[in-house]
Design an enzyme around this catalytic site. Sequence first.
Site, short mmCIF file in Angstrom:
data_model
loop_
_atom_site.label_atom_id
_atom_site.label_comp_id
_atom_site.label_asym_id
_atom_site.label_seq_id
_atom_site.Cartn_x
_atom_site.Cartn_y
_atom_site.Cartn_z
NE ARG A 1 45.64 15.80 -67.97
CZ ARG A 1 45.68 15.44 -69.24
NH1 ARG A 1 46.64 15.90 -70.02
NH2 ARG A 1 44.79 14.63 -69.74
CG PHE B 1 50.74 15.14 -76.47
CD1 PHE B 1 50.13 14.90 -75.25
CD2 PHE B 1 50.41 14.34 -77.55
CE1 PHE B 1 49.20 13.88 -75.11
CE2 PHE B 1 49.48 13.31 -77.41
CZ PHE B 1 48.87 13.10 -76.18
CE1 TYR C 1 41.39 12.81 -77.55
CE2 TYR C 1 41.18 12.60 -79.93
CZ TYR C 1 41.96 12.57 -78.79
OH TYR C 1 43.30 12.31 -78.90
CE LYS C 2 43.44 15.54 -75.73
NZ LYS C 2 44.74 15.82 -76.30
CG ASP D 1 48.76 19.98 -80.45
OD1 ASP D 1 47.56 20.16 -80.18
OD2 ASP D 1 49.28 18.85 -80.55
C1 LIG Z 1 45.34 14.85 -77.03
C2 LIG Z 1 46.49 15.40 -77.78
C3 LIG Z 1 46.82 14.92 -79.05
C4 LIG Z 1 46.03 13.78 -79.62
O1 LIG Z 1 46.48 13.31 -80.84
P1 LIG Z 1 45.65 12.14 -81.55
O2 LIG Z 1 46.22 12.06 -82.89
O3 LIG Z 1 44.20 12.54 -81.50
O4 LIG Z 1 45.83 10.89 -80.77
C5 LIG Z 1 47.86 15.53 -79.74
N1 LIG Z 1 48.55 16.56 -79.17
C6 LIG Z 1 48.27 17.02 -77.95
C7 LIG Z 1 49.05 18.15 -77.38
C8 LIG Z 1 47.24 16.45 -77.20
O5 LIG Z 1 46.98 16.91 -75.99
#
Ligand SMILES: *Cc1c(COP(=O)(O)O)cnc(C)c1O
Length: 409
Positions: free
Chosen positions: A368, A125, A219-220, A194
């Site tokens: 996705r 990511f 938030y997911k 992560d």
């Molecule tokens: C959604 C997501 C993030 C989000 O990071 P933010 O700091 O909240 O913007 C980080 N890593 C992964 C793998 C994600 O899917």
Amino acid sequence: MITLAEAQALDAADPFASWRDRFVLPEGTIYLDGNSLGPPLRSAAAALAEVVTGEWGDALVAGWNRHDWIGLPERLGARIARLIGAAPGEVIVCDSVSVNLFKLIGAVLQARPDRRTILTEAGNFPTDLYIAQGAARLEGCQVRTVAADQIVAAIDDDTALVLLTHVHYKSGDLLDMAAITRAAHARGALVLWDLSHSTGAVPVDLGVCDADLAVGCGYKYLNGGPGAPAFLYVAQRLHAELHSPLSGWMGHAAPFAFVDDYAPAHDIRRFLCGTPPVLAMAALDHALGTFDGIEPAALYAKGGRLADVCIALMEARLVGHGFTLLSPRDAAARGSHVSYAHSHAWPISQALIARGVVGDFRAPDALRFGFAPLYTGYAQVWQAVDILAKIMASGEWQQPQFSSRAKVT
Ligand SMILES: *Cc1c(COP(=O)(O)O)cnc(C)c1O
């Protein structure tokens, strides 16, 4: 091929079928994007209003003690701990995933001055890669990226940290946390996981895996609201050794002593930085109530079946339309979403949204679909693929309004 009636029968037998009613979801929308932003609970607005008027408006500054706002990071951390196989004192809710990545990566690089490499997956990511690059620059270290299946072989005596996303945001590939952690430990490296696409959908057992460090998203699948606070995990055995490079006052052993010199808290609170965002924490706290009494394994089983139905229907109905499955076919090897590559993924995603099917486009060419098990039904998956088949057969996706790009995709 599974029929609509068969999909409806699966819904009728689904123990989570009635959960959908607890969420605010627009009528007629098939929401396959809960892994990007989960929906609000119907009860969320009232719960937040109560915090605003009943707590904030009533107690004002006394709320920090009277309502224990100051304890929110730890209390919420303990609730999340249950979902990821951690002990309550090993998880704390704070900041964003990005900031938490920085704090933990920085802490490891400072604690392992004899090792100067952060090893991660090519195509991880973006924020994980960017934060690793920024932390490496500060510490005079390097970031090395290799394919996921090369990670274990690439760990060497210079590897301070292996940084991996448990469920890949695009492909949905699920990595073997126990095996990779074991291999890293055998070579003296730490691993930071992560869990953004895992928590609330895929069982995680950090304790059993002897995991060192983790971060995850609020938030997911946890439905904490847009930009909800994130969490971080540090194994108890590492608390004394690791120091946050963002040594803010909330991570101090005695924040309200107002002394000049920093001294870290003795527990997980040393990874806090500033004042907790109470309203955002309250929204996440309320959303976490959903998961009380639910086993992540049951969520994962349903998410996997929803995705299986999607893959089977895509194979039956969209042959010859240029879709390539990017995700593992085996449910045990993926998280709760599937992706397809298509050379016109963007306009197709927009044509789907116009017909009420909300998935995600991920650059450069991926569509996705996330299958949040609490509010997604089997018949909805059937209908989503049916709509996609119609969009492709009619060429509807080629209409000019579907080709312009928004700022957030
Ligand atoms: C959604 C997501 C993030 C989000 O990071 P933010 O700091 O909240 O913007 C980080 N890593 C992964 C793998 C994600 O899917």
